[in-house]
Scaffold this active site. Sequence first.
Site, short mmCIF file in Angstrom:
data_model
loop_
_atom_site.label_atom_id
_atom_site.label_comp_id
_atom_site.label_asym_id
_atom_site.label_seq_id
_atom_site.Cartn_x
_atom_site.Cartn_y
_atom_site.Cartn_z
N HIS A 1 0.84 -1.20 0.00
CA HIS A 1 0.00 0.00 0.00
C HIS A 1 0.87 1.26 0.00
O HIS A 1 0.60 2.22 -0.71
CB HIS A 1 -0.87 0.05 1.27
N GLN B 1 -17.79 -6.22 -1.01
CA GLN B 1 -16.91 -7.02 -1.85
C GLN B 1 -16.51 -8.34 -1.19
O GLN B 1 -15.74 -9.11 -1.76
CB GLN B 1 -15.68 -6.22 -2.29
N GLN C 1 -8.50 -6.97 -10.86
CA GLN C 1 -9.12 -5.76 -10.31
C GLN C 1 -8.68 -4.52 -11.11
O GLN C 1 -9.48 -3.61 -11.36
CB GLN C 1 -8.74 -5.59 -8.84
N VAL D 1 4.71 -5.56 -4.55
CA VAL D 1 5.77 -5.51 -3.54
C VAL D 1 5.76 -6.83 -2.79
O VAL D 1 4.70 -7.34 -2.40
CB VAL D 1 5.55 -4.33 -2.56
N SER E 1 0.43 -8.96 1.61
CA SER E 1 -1.02 -8.93 1.64
C SER E 1 -1.45 -8.73 3.08
O SER E 1 -0.82 -9.25 4.02
CB SER E 1 -1.57 -10.27 1.14
N SER E 2 -2.54 -7.99 3.27
CA SER E 2 -3.06 -7.81 4.63
C SER E 2 -3.47 -9.16 5.21
O SER E 2 -3.55 -9.31 6.43
CB SER E 2 -4.26 -6.87 4.61
#
Length: 288
Positions: A45, A69, A161, A184, A193-194
Amino acid sequence: MPAASARSLQVITGVEAMRSAVRELQRGRQTVGFVPTMGALHEGHLSLVDAAAAECHRVVASIFVNPTQFGPNEDFTKYPRPLERDLELLRERGCDLAFVPEAAEMYPTGYGTSVDVGPVAVPWEGAARPGHFAGVATVVLKLFECVPADRAYFGRKDYQQTLVVRRMVADLNLPVDVRVCPIVRDADGLALSSRNVYLSPDDRHRALALRQSLVLAEKIISGGERNPLVVRERMLAHIAAVGGVGVEYMAIVRDGTVEEVAEIDGPITIAIAARVGTTRLIDNVRIG
Ligand code: AMP
């Protein structure tokens, strides 16, 4: 007193206040870059914030865990929400404005509008997560209305996306320039990734199979292989050998599309979605 290098971060929750803040900057001839996120921020991010800061006078990031979503059996309620830490990271990174809307204002009682971008949203992620891209397209359009920025920044990590957003922007003549930035990764290759926080140490190790299989594909193709079925088989064999990784799909498509190729004779993207334990991960690579 803040350190000389620290910038102030203004946090805005109201839609109208957000829109006026951006319009005000633009009236002062400042270009605005926008980074939409669901929070639980990491370097992926923050690389988008950096890209926006490099190209625009001012940067706005949004943090909104968009309920529409997520599917009914997905991780909406347990999705990480470390808001204070996220704001601190944005502040450190020189972000100017954070838009943190309330769900009640984003989705007023009785809302019924949804954006359907057509065929690009149908296969792969669209098939694995019914309704996901309608949720994404709708919230991104709404966010673009709240944050009427000059440029918006998305990560290539979510390959399909980016196609959905570009399609919507073109089809609806939206006045925003969409920029797509590289994936990244952690030092060992795992795409940030979260959702990586859900992985046990063992799962995390197995999850490296995704990236490894993509690197293997690059090697096989640079060695002259042109048959996507052969590439796919070799990748799946690698992932199976690692074990504990349930592949949902492996798409070998013409780059910039969601169409499978019959022969590798131009730039392609290989996109994978897989479950490692209970965690769903995605990754992709562009080749050629
Ligand atoms: P999310 O918070 O997961 O909705 O992601 C917000 C934005 O960050 C999206 O445009 C993602 O594609 C992007 N992003 C997430 N992970 C990465 C990553 N590892 N590298 C680059 N961009 C990323």
